[in-house]
Design an enzyme around this catalytic site. Structure first.
Site, PDB file in Angstrom:
ATOM      1  CE1 TYR A   1      -3.855   2.282   0.479  1.00 48.99           C
ATOM      2  CE2 TYR A   1      -2.579   3.222   2.289  1.00 48.99           C
ATOM      3  CZ  TYR A   1      -3.660   3.279   1.418  1.00 48.99           C
ATOM      4  OH  TYR A   1      -4.540   4.338   1.485  1.00 48.99           O
TER       5      TYR A   1
ATOM      6  CE  LYS B   1      -3.594   5.329  -1.704  1.00 49.41           C
ATOM      7  NZ  LYS B   1      -4.595   5.983  -2.591  1.00 49.41           N
TER       8      LYS B   1
END
Length: 257
Positions: A152, A156
């Site tokens: 993740y 990002k």
């Protein structure tokens, strides 16, 4: 003084697309833009539940054909496109060994390439707008090392870098590109993570304590930041990643006594 003014009608006459706008942060963003006068199209896998949409379109941002059809429908319906909020994304847990190659490709395909696909399809229409803005949803995970969030965080971090590159590429075309970096927000996705924890109450308390202001971020707070970044009144703001994280990115408080 800016030729633009803020207020209840700051987005009057403008058309916005919000991806992942049927729930959570996306729904809060759609509602905020709509209250500001924008006509809002929500892109979502299940758009029928979108509470703040003038137009709800079933779009899979992992499918370029689906994305282009969605953008074409918005322009056919409203005649223009001014604001794109790339909010849709998926989560992932674990260190680098916790997810196989297929899962790495799936998350990056949605979170990074999905953002690119929507922006790419929108570009010809944004170039025609007098108030073009793209706002990408990044995360505190792009600027702080969080445990068990390797995949993740990588996705990002890529969004933050992509935002700066897009801002440089499209500034002279009149398109501003910024990002919002939420901390851990009180959303259905976080709620599902808490529900799956061995001790949901303790896990929630830990997430709240991790943020210096001592609570989860409210989705409406993120929506307010997106509205600022998207507003025609913010014409000198581009290439920025705006943290909405209760101070987690920048502050180092002493433990509470």
């Amino acid at each position: 003084m800016s030729q633009h003014t803020t207020g209840a009608a700051e987005f009057d006459g403008l058309v916005a697309v919000v991806t992942g706008g049927a729930s959570g942060i996306g729904a809060a963003i759609a509602g905020r833009l709509r209250r500001g006068g924008a006509r809002v199209a929500v892109f979502d896998l299940t758009p029928g539940s979108a509470p703040h949409a003038d137009l709800a379109v079933a779009v899979d941002i992992a499918d370029d054909t689906s994305v282009r059809a969605g953008v074409d429908r918005v322009v056919a319906e409203f005649g223009r496109l001014d604001i794109v909020v790339n909010n849709a994304g998926i989560g992932a847990q674990g260190d680098i060994s916790a997810n196989d190659d297929e899962e790495w490709r799936r998350v990056l395909d949605v979170n990074v390439l999905g953002t690119m696909r929507v922006a790419r399809a929108a570009l010809p229409h944004l170039r025609d707008s007098p108030a073009a803005a793209i706002v990408n949803t990044s995360s505190i995970a792009a600027t702080a090392g969080l445990p068990q969030r390797a995949l993740y965080s990588a996705s990002k971090g890529a969004i933050s870098a992509l935002t700066r590159a897009m801002a440089a590429d499209h500034l002279r075309e009149g398109i501003r590109v910024n990002a919002v970096n939420p901390g851990t927000a009180d959303t259905p996705w976080v709620g599902r993570l808490l529900d799956s924890a061995d001790d949901p109450v303790a896990e929630r308390a830990a997430l709240e304590a991790r943020q210096p202001h001592g609570r989860l971020v409210d989705p409406d707070e993120v929506a307010g930041a997106v509205a600022y970044l998207a507003s025609p009144a913010s014409g000198s703001t581009t290439g920025v990643s705006l943290a909405v994280d209760g101070g987690m990115q920048e502050l180092r408080l002493r433990p509470a006594q």
